[in-house]
Write a protein that holds these residues in place. Structure first.
Motif, PDB file in Angstrom:
ATOM      1  N   LEU A 296     160.087  23.109  98.614  1.00  0.00           N
ATOM      2  CA  LEU A 296     159.619  21.847  98.053  1.00  0.00           C
ATOM      3  C   LEU A 296     160.556  21.425  96.929  1.00  0.00           C
ATOM      4  O   LEU A 296     160.839  22.205  96.015  1.00  0.00           O
ATOM      5  CB  LEU A 296     158.188  21.984  97.520  1.00  0.00           C
ATOM      6  CG  LEU A 296     157.556  20.706  96.973  1.00  0.00           C
ATOM      7  CD1 LEU A 296     156.092  20.623  97.343  1.00  0.00           C
ATOM      8  CD2 LEU A 296     157.715  20.597  95.456  1.00  0.00           C
ATOM      9  N   GLY A 297     161.041  20.210  97.023  1.00  0.00           N
ATOM     10  CA  GLY A 297     161.859  19.638  95.951  1.00  0.00           C
ATOM     11  C   GLY A 297     161.179  18.400  95.413  1.00  0.00           C
ATOM     12  O   GLY A 297     160.586  17.629  96.180  1.00  0.00           O
ATOM     13  N   ALA A 298     161.213  18.220  94.113  1.00  0.00           N
ATOM     14  CA  ALA A 298     160.507  17.082  93.519  1.00  0.00           C
ATOM     15  C   ALA A 298     161.266  16.562  92.310  1.00  0.00           C
ATOM     16  O   ALA A 298     161.921  17.313  91.582  1.00  0.00           O
ATOM     17  CB  ALA A 298     159.094  17.491  93.119  1.00  0.00           C
ATOM     18  N   VAL A 299     161.166  15.267  92.140  1.00  0.00           N
ATOM     19  CA  VAL A 299     161.691  14.619  90.939  1.00  0.00           C
ATOM     20  C   VAL A 299     160.547  13.833  90.312  1.00  0.00           C
ATOM     21  O   VAL A 299     159.902  13.028  90.998  1.00  0.00           O
ATOM     22  CB  VAL A 299     162.865  13.672  91.274  1.00  0.00           C
ATOM     23  CG1 VAL A 299     163.344  12.956  90.020  1.00  0.00           C
ATOM     24  CG2 VAL A 299     164.002  14.449  91.915  1.00  0.00           C
ATOM     25  N   SER A 300     160.290  14.101  89.038  1.00  0.00           N
ATOM     26  CA  SER A 300     159.178  13.447  88.351  1.00  0.00           C
ATOM     27  C   SER A 300     159.717  12.648  87.167  1.00  0.00           C
ATOM     28  O   SER A 300     160.703  13.045  86.530  1.00  0.00           O
ATOM     29  CB  SER A 300     158.173  14.477  87.838  1.00  0.00           C
ATOM     30  OG  SER A 300     157.818  15.377  88.856  1.00  0.00           O
ATOM     31  N   TYR A 301     159.034  11.561  86.864  1.00  0.00           N
ATOM     32  CA  TYR A 301     159.412  10.749  85.709  1.00  0.00           C
ATOM     33  C   TYR A 301     158.179  10.544  84.846  1.00  0.00           C
ATOM     34  O   TYR A 301     157.122  10.122  85.330  1.00  0.00           O
ATOM     35  CB  TYR A 301     159.965   9.393  86.151  1.00  0.00           C
ATOM     36  CG  TYR A 301     160.422   8.545  84.986  1.00  0.00           C
ATOM     37  CD1 TYR A 301     161.658   8.773  84.382  1.00  0.00           C
ATOM     38  CD2 TYR A 301     159.606   7.531  84.477  1.00  0.00           C
ATOM     39  CE1 TYR A 301     162.071   8.017  83.308  1.00  0.00           C
ATOM     40  CE2 TYR A 301     160.024   6.758  83.403  1.00  0.00           C
ATOM     41  CZ  TYR A 301     161.257   7.020  82.816  1.00  0.00           C
ATOM     42  OH  TYR A 301     161.662   6.262  81.736  1.00  0.00           O
TER      43      TYR A 301
ATOM     44  N   ALA B 226     150.102  10.968  88.034  1.00  0.00           N
ATOM     45  CA  ALA B 226     149.102  11.626  87.194  1.00  0.00           C
ATOM     46  C   ALA B 226     148.873  10.786  85.944  1.00  0.00           C
ATOM     47  O   ALA B 226     149.808  10.150  85.440  1.00  0.00           O
ATOM     48  CB  ALA B 226     149.559  13.025  86.814  1.00  0.00           C
ATOM     49  N   MET B 227     147.648  10.800  85.477  1.00  0.00           N
ATOM     50  CA  MET B 227     147.332  10.000  84.296  1.00  0.00           C
ATOM     51  C   MET B 227     146.253  10.701  83.474  1.00  0.00           C
ATOM     52  O   MET B 227     145.194  11.050  84.004  1.00  0.00           O
ATOM     53  CB  MET B 227     146.832   8.613  84.712  1.00  0.00           C
ATOM     54  CG  MET B 227     146.389   7.753  83.533  1.00  0.00           C
ATOM     55  SD  MET B 227     145.902   6.110  84.052  1.00  0.00           S
ATOM     56  CE  MET B 227     147.493   5.436  84.453  1.00  0.00           C
TER      57      MET B 227
ATOM     58  N   ALA C   6     151.534   9.444  81.355  1.00  0.00           N
ATOM     59  CA  ALA C   6     151.364   9.335  82.805  1.00  0.00           C
ATOM     60  C   ALA C   6     152.694   9.693  83.459  1.00  0.00           C
ATOM     61  O   ALA C   6     153.748   9.694  82.798  1.00  0.00           O
ATOM     62  CB  ALA C   6     150.935   7.931  83.191  1.00  0.00           C
ATOM     63  N   SER C   7     152.677   9.991  84.720  1.00  0.00           N
ATOM     64  CA  SER C   7     153.916  10.375  85.381  1.00  0.00           C
ATOM     65  C   SER C   7     153.872  10.018  86.859  1.00  0.00           C
ATOM     66  O   SER C   7     152.795   9.879  87.449  1.00  0.00           O
ATOM     67  CB  SER C   7     154.175  11.872  85.209  1.00  0.00           C
ATOM     68  OG  SER C   7     153.082  12.608  85.719  1.00  0.00           O
ATOM     69  N   LEU C   8     155.054   9.876  87.407  1.00  0.00           N
ATOM     70  CA  LEU C   8     155.208   9.612  88.833  1.00  0.00           C
ATOM     71  C   LEU C   8     156.171  10.642  89.402  1.00  0.00           C
ATOM     72  O   LEU C   8     157.085  11.089  88.711  1.00  0.00           O
ATOM     73  CB  LEU C   8     155.764   8.211  89.071  1.00  0.00           C
ATOM     74  CG  LEU C   8     154.858   7.029  88.702  1.00  0.00           C
ATOM     75  CD1 LEU C   8     155.646   5.720  88.787  1.00  0.00           C
ATOM     76  CD2 LEU C   8     153.655   6.987  89.630  1.00  0.00           C
TER      77      LEU C   8
END
Lengths: 303, 148
Positions: A215-220, A262-263, A226-228
């Motif tokens: 699993l690879g993920a990039v979050s901001y 997420a919030m 909050a984040s995406l």
């Protein structure tokens, strides 16, 4: 099959991001891994719900086929989860799923089945947190076990197996998770191996192949915490065996893309949501169903 | 409720299939790996002693859900229908490592005709119909179908 995904989810649900070191890290990670404890949190409980539908399947030659007219599958799942910090860098999670399915096939009447799924226990230990050591990423070891508390496919009572809610065997998982924060961006990768114990199916000794999930993920992270996140999960499985012999053409794979958010709703409550899809493209899957759906979760944390 | 298929229709379908199979003279349906290729409806048993033709309802090949099958089992050496065999069939999904919730019932119709009821294929993917001849001889054959 679903239980291994569940294990991966459960393992990703836990962690120990270090708030003092990287607030962006915590917010970003929680978008992909809803249940991860922040450093100041000692426990959490949560409810995650999922709804999805099968839009097709990948055959043994890795060709995608859309679900034929007259057939439909809708899957629903509610997961009760609880995490607790056992040591400063380590924590454990228990996840109890309850599943419902609605299925229809051209040759069978529609049916609804439900039941308790396979219970999953998992643990995570962070050797280093992101940014703790300047030249190292956050490194964590993952381990888990899934117990066959659900109903195995052969034990289903409905013709389309809608009430099959478990794999029917014990699953052991182990893996490693890496992550690194760059200002508001968190990049993470998780590798997870799974081994399913053999089981007896109508007198034959059946064993699924070993599985590797990546699993690879990039979050901001947004200014309000909050984040995406965008994640890609590839799952690869070797050939299954029957009575000790590998069965040709039974290796499996699937690629799933997800967009998550997420919030925080308060100091102790946060909400999560995601949409996911298995792309309807040849070669991205093999011997697998293809689904699309969404998840939502609410988590209560205890500092 | 299972869909009831008129017996005459099933047998007509079976007769057409049998004729087509004989014309094409499919002597052996095993591929280089020793496995029955997906979708084949005529094959020889593992020992080569029996030739088996399969017809399915409600579709020409098994589909997702509940199916009924007609098997025609013939002795290769004489071409006669093989009567009085005790057959058991287990649907199995090898890639998923599981079977079907239902165990099919096999009925001997005489002259090598066998009706198989309750063949339930629960999900899309590659399914095997693992069939054993238990008596008076022992043999085995497996049809493989990719279900959408």
């Amino acid at each position: 099959m679903k239980r291994v995904t569940l294990t991966l989810v459960a393992l990703l649900l836990i962690g120990t991001p270090r708030r003092a070191l990287a607030q962006a890290c915590c917010a970003g990670a929680s978008a992909v891994t809803p249940g991860r404890l922040a450093l100041h949190e000692d426990a959490l409980v949560g409810l995650q719900v999922q709804a999805g539908t099968q839009h097709g399947s990948y055959d043994s030659e890795a060709h995608f086929h859309a679900t034929p007219p007259g057939a439909a599958v809708w899957d629903f799942e509610q997961d009760l989860l609880a995490s607790a910090r056992l040591v400063r860098r380590g924590q454990a999670t228990v996840l109890l799923p309850f599943l419902e399915a609605w299925r229809r096939a051209p040759a069978s009447a529609a049916e609804v089945g439900y039941g308790l799924g396979d219970l999953n226990l998992s643990a995570r230990y962070d050797f280093t947190w992101s940014r703790e050591v300047s030249y190292l990423p956050g490194i964590a070891a993952l381990a888990g076990i899934t117990l066959p508390t659900g109903r195995a496919p052969e034990s289903a009572r409905l013709p389309l197996g809608s009430d099959a809610t478990g794999l029917g065997t014990v699953v052991f998982t182990a893996g490693v998770a890496l992550e690194r924060a760059f200002d508001r961006v968190l990049v993470s990768a998780t590798l997870l191996g799974a081994k399913r114990l053999p089981r007896n199916v109508h007198g034959a000794r059946s064993e699924l192949g070993s599985e590797l999930s990546a699993l690879g993920a990039v979050s901001y992270s947004l200014p309000n915490d909050a984040s995406l996140a965008l994640s890609v999960n590839g799952r690869f499985e070797g050939p299954a065996s029957l009575d000790g012999s590998n069965v040709p053409g039974t290796a499996r794979r699937r690629v799933r893309i997800a967009l998550a958010g997420a919030m925080p709703l308060s100091e102790t409550v946060r909400a999560h949501g995601s949409v996911f899809v298995d792309p309807p493209l040849d070669w991205l899957g093999k011997n697998e169903s293809a689904s699309a759906g969404l998840t939502m979760a609410a988590l209560w944390t205890f500092p | 409720m299972p869909r009831i298929v008129p017996r005459a229709l099933t047998l007509n379908c079976f007769a057409l299939l049998t004729a087509a199979t004989l014309v094409t003279a499919a002597c052996s349906a095993h591929d280089a790996r020793g496995m029955t290729p997906n979708g084949v409806t005529s094959l020889d048993s593992d020992s080569g002693a029996f030739r088996v033709n399969l017809a399915s309802a409600p579709a020409a090949v098994p589909v997702r859900g509940k199916n009924q099958l007609e098997l025609r089992v013939m002795r290769v050496d004489s071409g006669d229908g093989a009567e009085g065999l005790k057959l058991t069939m287990l649907p199995f999904m090898p890639a998923m490592g599981h079977g079907s919730p239902a165990v099919p019932d096999v009925f001997d119709r005489g002259d090598g005709h066998y009706h198989v009821d309750d063949v339930v294929l629960t999900m899309p993917g590659l399914w095997e119909l693992q069939t054993t001849i238990e008596a008076p001889e022992h043999d085995h054959f497996t049809f493989r179908f990719e279900i959408e």
